[in-house]
Design an enzyme around this catalytic site. Sequence first.
Site, PDB file in Angstrom:
ATOM      1  N   GLU A  34      -0.218  -6.993 -16.630  1.00  0.00           N
ATOM      2  CA  GLU A  34       0.260  -5.842 -15.890  1.00  0.00           C
ATOM      3  C   GLU A  34       0.157  -4.736 -16.743  1.00  0.00           C
ATOM      4  O   GLU A  34       0.876  -4.673 -17.743  1.00  0.00           O
ATOM      5  CB  GLU A  34       1.685  -6.075 -15.158  1.00  0.00           C
ATOM      6  CG  GLU A  34       2.207  -4.886 -14.643  1.00  0.00           C
ATOM      7  CD  GLU A  34       1.121  -4.156 -13.663  1.00  0.00           C
ATOM      8  OE1 GLU A  34       0.793  -3.010 -13.740  1.00  0.00           O
ATOM      9  OE2 GLU A  34       0.770  -4.711 -12.581  1.00  0.00           O
ATOM     10  N   GLY A 179      -3.956  16.093   5.194  1.00  0.00           N
ATOM     11  CA  GLY A 179      -4.360  14.798   5.544  1.00  0.00           C
ATOM     12  C   GLY A 179      -3.551  14.217   6.638  1.00  0.00           C
ATOM     13  O   GLY A 179      -2.309  13.904   6.395  1.00  0.00           O
ATOM     14  N   GLY A 180      -3.889  13.872   7.910  1.00  0.00           N
ATOM     15  CA  GLY A 180      -2.892  13.275   8.871  1.00  0.00           C
ATOM     16  C   GLY A 180      -2.955  11.886   9.176  1.00  0.00           C
ATOM     17  O   GLY A 180      -2.886  11.412  10.335  1.00  0.00           O
ATOM     18  N   ILE A 268      -5.410  12.006   1.470  1.00  0.00           N
ATOM     19  CA  ILE A 268      -6.791  11.576   2.048  1.00  0.00           C
ATOM     20  C   ILE A 268      -7.513  10.288   1.873  1.00  0.00           C
ATOM     21  O   ILE A 268      -8.631  10.106   2.168  1.00  0.00           O
ATOM     22  CB  ILE A 268      -7.817  12.754   1.664  1.00  0.00           C
ATOM     23  CG1 ILE A 268      -7.972  12.488   0.197  1.00  0.00           C
ATOM     24  CG2 ILE A 268      -7.183  14.036   2.004  1.00  0.00           C
ATOM     25  CD1 ILE A 268      -9.251  13.525  -0.260  1.00  0.00           C
ATOM     26  N   ASP A 310      -6.354  -4.627  -2.311  1.00  0.00           N
ATOM     27  CA  ASP A 310      -7.023  -3.383  -2.188  1.00  0.00           C
ATOM     28  C   ASP A 310      -8.270  -3.424  -2.679  1.00  0.00           C
ATOM     29  O   ASP A 310      -9.184  -2.645  -2.159  1.00  0.00           O
ATOM     30  CB  ASP A 310      -6.051  -2.330  -2.532  1.00  0.00           C
ATOM     31  CG  ASP A 310      -4.943  -2.054  -1.770  1.00  0.00           C
ATOM     32  OD1 ASP A 310      -4.591  -2.717  -0.828  1.00  0.00           O
ATOM     33  OD2 ASP A 310      -4.260  -0.914  -1.965  1.00  0.00           O
ATOM     34  N   HIS A 442      19.062  -9.540  26.023  1.00  0.00           N
ATOM     35  CA  HIS A 442      19.561  -8.398  26.553  1.00  0.00           C
ATOM     36  C   HIS A 442      20.841  -7.679  25.976  1.00  0.00           C
ATOM     37  O   HIS A 442      21.797  -8.517  26.044  1.00  0.00           O
ATOM     38  CB  HIS A 442      19.475  -8.590  28.161  1.00  0.00           C
ATOM     39  CG  HIS A 442      20.006  -7.093  28.962  1.00  0.00           C
ATOM     40  ND1 HIS A 442      19.133  -6.088  29.135  1.00  0.00           N
ATOM     41  CD2 HIS A 442      21.077  -6.870  29.401  1.00  0.00           C
ATOM     42  CE1 HIS A 442      19.832  -5.278  29.676  1.00  0.00           C
ATOM     43  NE2 HIS A 442      20.821  -5.608  29.863  1.00  0.00           N
TER      44      HIS A 442
END
Length: 466
Positions: A34, A179-180, A268, A310, A442
């Site tokens: 790491e 960026g949306g 973005i 990723d 419920h």
Amino acid sequence: MSKNNKVVVIGAGPGGYAAAFRAADLGNQVTLIEKDDSLGGVCLNRGCIPSKTLLHLSKVIDEAESLKKAGIEFSNPNIDMKKIQSWKNRVIKKLGGGIKLLAKNRNVNVIHGTANFINDKSIKVTGENEEIINFEKCIIATGSRPSTLPFIEIDHSNILDSTSVLSLDKIPKNMLVIGGGYIGLEMATVYSSLGTKVDVVEFLPRLLPGADLDLTEILHKSLKNKLNNILLNTKVTKVINKKSQVEVTMESEGEKIISKYEKVLVCIGRIPNTDKLSLENTGLDIDSKGFITVDEYRRTNINGIYAIGDVTGNPMLAHKATHEGKVAAEVCSKIPTTFEPQVIPAVIFTDPEIAWAGPTEEELKENNIAYEKAEFPWQASGKAISLGRTEGKTKIMFEPESKRVIAVGIIGYNASDLIGEAALAIEMGCYSEDIALTIHPHPTLTETFSNAAEVMEKTITDLYIP
């Protein structure tokens, strides 16, 4: 079970440490590399956990404000950003310490430093000392980092990315989010609750292009009341950092807009961390965007080298990486397993939250996949009404003949906690009848899932559908 195989994992994020721990549990000799001083990767230290910590505070502030309608009014909050940052860092430290202890308990050899491949069987690690590590199996889990526009320089002071925006010790008076997408909107949610005037600019004609329009329209309506401005179909053309403020030039439908902000956040997208590993020394196949090509076993084209998370492409989600890490570790240990999930649930932690499992309704239409849909509006949910949060809805897409669940979309309060049942239903191959006949407690928001199935079964009593 393979014993004493030398498995090296590069990257200690959710995928990397899961791979290392699973490999160790299966009897392998494991080294975890790491580059940072702490374990947990971006998700724990600069992403999921700190952002959700701040989003929790945002949620509490907004809920306190909403109680005015019910006759309960608080004084304005006194917000101390330095204390908030200290609290956020304690959360990170606690989780990081837990991961470190788990590594120690499993006898995982943790090395802090940067890794570079010498060839397809050895790695040079540069940290306090330099060492060469030979391996039999290697799992690459180096994650991703924020991308930016070529004419914008992130200085982490006035112009921020998704990492530095989490560490502000002062609340900005105003901020532009470029960026949306989900990260930008989550941070817009946080800072608008803390008192910042937030503008969001998106190049496309809608927010959250990856989610269904019927869900994002509900979110857009809510955000319009919360944010200062939402600029769609708008392109950022110039950003000038003047130290005391940032001047931003935008174009929308041929009109030029020049605005000044105390802070600008650039969100973005993200790019994979594969460019500094010296992968060219291994012969690994990488696509044009830098992602490593893998198969369902998480194997690359080079024998003994695997990749997860990723660096292998979208969706870039921590829970996807974790499962891929376990698969890679098991394949390294000669256990027959593959990464073949029916669905990977996605969540956007805005207010209201959006969550879905399976293909979106828009993807079903684009791919000409036949489906039937049942929706349950939260205006008919007793729990949603009691919370004052009736803007939500739950929708389920079914196969037309069998009524098997193929996809679910939810928008509303705590949608993130509801989507797990939907993911399980799809993985288990549930039919509308299975869900409708399962008694849900419920009053809860989980009822909206069975209610939607009852709409499909035509057994719904909480709505009148002739």
